[in-house]
Write a protein that holds these residues in place. Structure first.
Motif, PDB file in Angstrom:
ATOM      1  N   ARG A 143      -1.255   5.953  -8.336  1.00  7.60           N
ATOM      2  CA  ARG A 143      -0.925   6.646  -7.091  1.00  7.60           C
ATOM      3  C   ARG A 143      -0.649   8.115  -7.374  1.00  7.60           C
ATOM      4  O   ARG A 143      -0.242   8.480  -8.489  1.00  7.60           O
ATOM      5  CB  ARG A 143       0.329   6.038  -6.434  1.00  7.60           C
ATOM      6  CG  ARG A 143       0.207   4.550  -6.094  1.00  7.60           C
ATOM      7  CD  ARG A 143       1.547   3.972  -5.706  1.00  7.60           C
ATOM      8  NE  ARG A 143       1.502   2.518  -5.592  1.00  7.60           N
ATOM      9  CZ  ARG A 143       1.469   1.844  -4.448  1.00  7.60           C
ATOM     10  NH1 ARG A 143       1.501   2.509  -3.292  1.00  7.60           N
ATOM     11  NH2 ARG A 143       1.436   0.526  -4.434  1.00  7.60           N
TER      12      ARG A 143
ATOM     13  N   GLN B 227       8.869   6.434  -6.963  1.00  4.04           N
ATOM     14  CA  GLN B 227       7.439   6.628  -7.167  1.00  4.04           C
ATOM     15  C   GLN B 227       7.112   6.930  -8.626  1.00  4.04           C
ATOM     16  O   GLN B 227       5.985   6.725  -9.064  1.00  4.04           O
ATOM     17  CB  GLN B 227       6.932   7.766  -6.286  1.00  4.04           C
ATOM     18  CG  GLN B 227       7.058   7.500  -4.805  1.00  4.04           C
ATOM     19  CD  GLN B 227       6.521   8.660  -4.002  1.00  4.04           C
ATOM     20  OE1 GLN B 227       5.311   8.858  -3.898  1.00  4.04           O
ATOM     21  NE2 GLN B 227       7.411   9.457  -3.430  1.00  4.04           N
TER      22      GLN B 227
ATOM     23  N   SER C 188       0.824  -1.210   0.000  1.00  2.32           N
ATOM     24  CA  SER C 188       0.000   0.000   0.000  1.00  2.32           C
ATOM     25  C   SER C 188       0.862   1.266   0.000  1.00  2.32           C
ATOM     26  O   SER C 188       0.476   2.296  -0.557  1.00  2.32           O
ATOM     27  CB  SER C 188      -0.948  -0.003   1.203  1.00  2.32           C
ATOM     28  OG  SER C 188      -0.220  -0.139   2.408  1.00  2.32           O
ATOM     29  N   SER C 189       2.025   1.196   0.643  1.00  4.55           N
ATOM     30  CA  SER C 189       2.992   2.292   0.557  1.00  4.55           C
ATOM     31  C   SER C 189       4.315   1.707   0.080  1.00  4.55           C
ATOM     32  O   SER C 189       4.603   0.538   0.309  1.00  4.55           O
ATOM     33  CB  SER C 189       3.167   2.990   1.906  1.00  4.55           C
ATOM     34  OG  SER C 189       3.646   2.091   2.886  1.00  4.55           O
TER      35      SER C 189
ATOM     36  N   SER D 252       4.005  11.544  -3.807  1.00  8.55           N
ATOM     37  CA  SER D 252       3.955  12.177  -2.487  1.00  8.55           C
ATOM     38  C   SER D 252       4.511  13.600  -2.476  1.00  8.55           C
ATOM     39  O   SER D 252       4.147  14.399  -1.611  1.00  8.55           O
ATOM     40  CB  SER D 252       4.716  11.332  -1.457  1.00  8.55           C
ATOM     41  OG  SER D 252       6.083  11.229  -1.795  1.00  8.55           O
TER      42      SER D 252
ATOM     43  N   ASN E 113      10.322   5.729  -1.393  1.00  6.26           N
ATOM     44  CA  ASN E 113      10.380   6.937  -2.221  1.00  6.26           C
ATOM     45  C   ASN E 113      11.509   6.871  -3.237  1.00  6.26           C
ATOM     46  O   ASN E 113      11.395   7.415  -4.340  1.00  6.26           O
ATOM     47  CB  ASN E 113      10.561   8.177  -1.347  1.00  6.26           C
ATOM     48  CG  ASN E 113       9.355   8.462  -0.483  1.00  6.26           C
ATOM     49  OD1 ASN E 113       8.226   8.176  -0.860  1.00  6.26           O
ATOM     50  ND2 ASN E 113       9.581   9.030   0.702  1.00  6.26           N
TER      51      ASN E 113
END
Length: 309
Positions: free
Chosen positions: A205, A289, A103-104, A208, A107
């Motif tokens: 996604r 990401q 889910s995460s 971030s 980076n």
């Protein structure tokens, strides 16, 4: 779109001997360049082993991560430095962002070329923000709405694919259980000491830092239709049910991802891959990401190390 990877080389011998100091000194500029291009290739610096590579990666991203629960076999070298995926040299690995089946996800990902391959063995990279503009919009919509469910069956020491001891780099079942509970994973320990896991993760996604939408899944890497024909046939014959496959991917609601979708994604990804030949001492720093990576088959020795942040 920016050209990538952005290549950085030392201007003199003093700079060549001190890549960690160079990164710290130019931190804000390098992070800005990384945001623009998605990948930085440091070439010509003196990075000789796992220890010096770890110092380099910590200079850019001090909080390195453990590679826990990874979907491919690796070996811990030292600290938080690991081998890259240990699939046989004839295997081709499609583009993917590291650990995007969780889910995460990390980076950043760092690569270090300790031993360059004799032939091929490149680590292609590709921009997953750009990929969204090239894929069939209806396919993108399905992935965004449904997400991806990953089937992950790990044997207990003997069997096909990866055992849980290798994936989690531990023999301690309680440690694995605690980690899975923290992730909120759906899992089951089986009577033969194997472990069955179902992971639900996004198909797309928001980055971030930039909030830009990116393709953020590993459906093609886990889906059985990506595997070589003989392996795919063997898996279907031996395991029968998709729920029992060592690795597989479907939509988050349990509906199948069609082979035509998988082949479309693979084709579009292959068309946008950017490659370079590894040189000993190269360090590649990617925005994990946004910038996906893969692996070409190779001949001869090849040793690429990895760190996550």
């Amino acid at each position: 779109m920016s050209q990538y990877p952005f290549i950085i080389s030392p201007v003199n011998e003093e700079e060549a001997q001190s890549l960690p100091e160079f990164i710290k000194k130019n931190s804000s500029q390098l992070h800005k360049q990384l945001e623009e291009s998605g990948a930085l290739l440091f070439r010509g610096f003196s990075v000789k082993d796992a220890e010096s590579f770890e110092k380099v990666s910590k200079a850019g991203t001090p909080n390195l991560l453990e590679n826990t629960g990874g979907g491919s076999p690796r070996t811990l070298i030292q600290g938080k430095v690991y081998t890259s995926t240990e699939y046989s040299e004839d295997q081709w690995i499609p583009l993917h962002c590291e650990q995007s089946y969780f889910s995460s996800m990390p980076n950043y990902i760092w690569f270090f070329c300790l031993i360059p391959p004799k032939e091929q063995g490149q680590t292609p990279i590709g921009d997953m923000q750009e990929l969204l503009t090239r894929l069939d919009p209806k396919l993108v919509e399905r992935f965004q709405e449904k997400g991806v469910r990953y089937i992950y069956n790990l044997h207990g020491g003997k069997g096909f694919s990866v055992g849980w001891q290798k994936a989690f780099l531990t023999e301690d079942k309680q440690q694995v259980t605690d980690w899975l509970d923290e992730q909120g994973a759906d899992y089951k320990w089986n009577s033969d000491n194997s472990l069955s896991i179902k992971l639900l993760a996004p198909g797309l996604r928001n980055h971030s830092s930039t909030n830009e939408l990116v393709w953020g899944n590993q459906a093609v890497n886990w889906h059985v239709d990506t595997f070589p024909a003989q392996m795919k046939k063997m898996i279907r014959r031996v395991y029968r049910s998709e729920e029992n496959y060592p690795k597989h991917a479907m939509f988050g609601d349990g509906s199948p991802i069609d082979e035509t979708d998988i082949q479309h994604i693979l084709k579009v990804q292959a068309d946008m891959e950017v490659t370079f030949d590894w040189q000993q001492g190269d360090v590649l720093w990617c925005d994990n990401q946004r910038m996906a990576h893969g692996r070409r088959p190779f001949q001869g020795s090849r040793k690429i190390l990895v760190a996550l942040a």
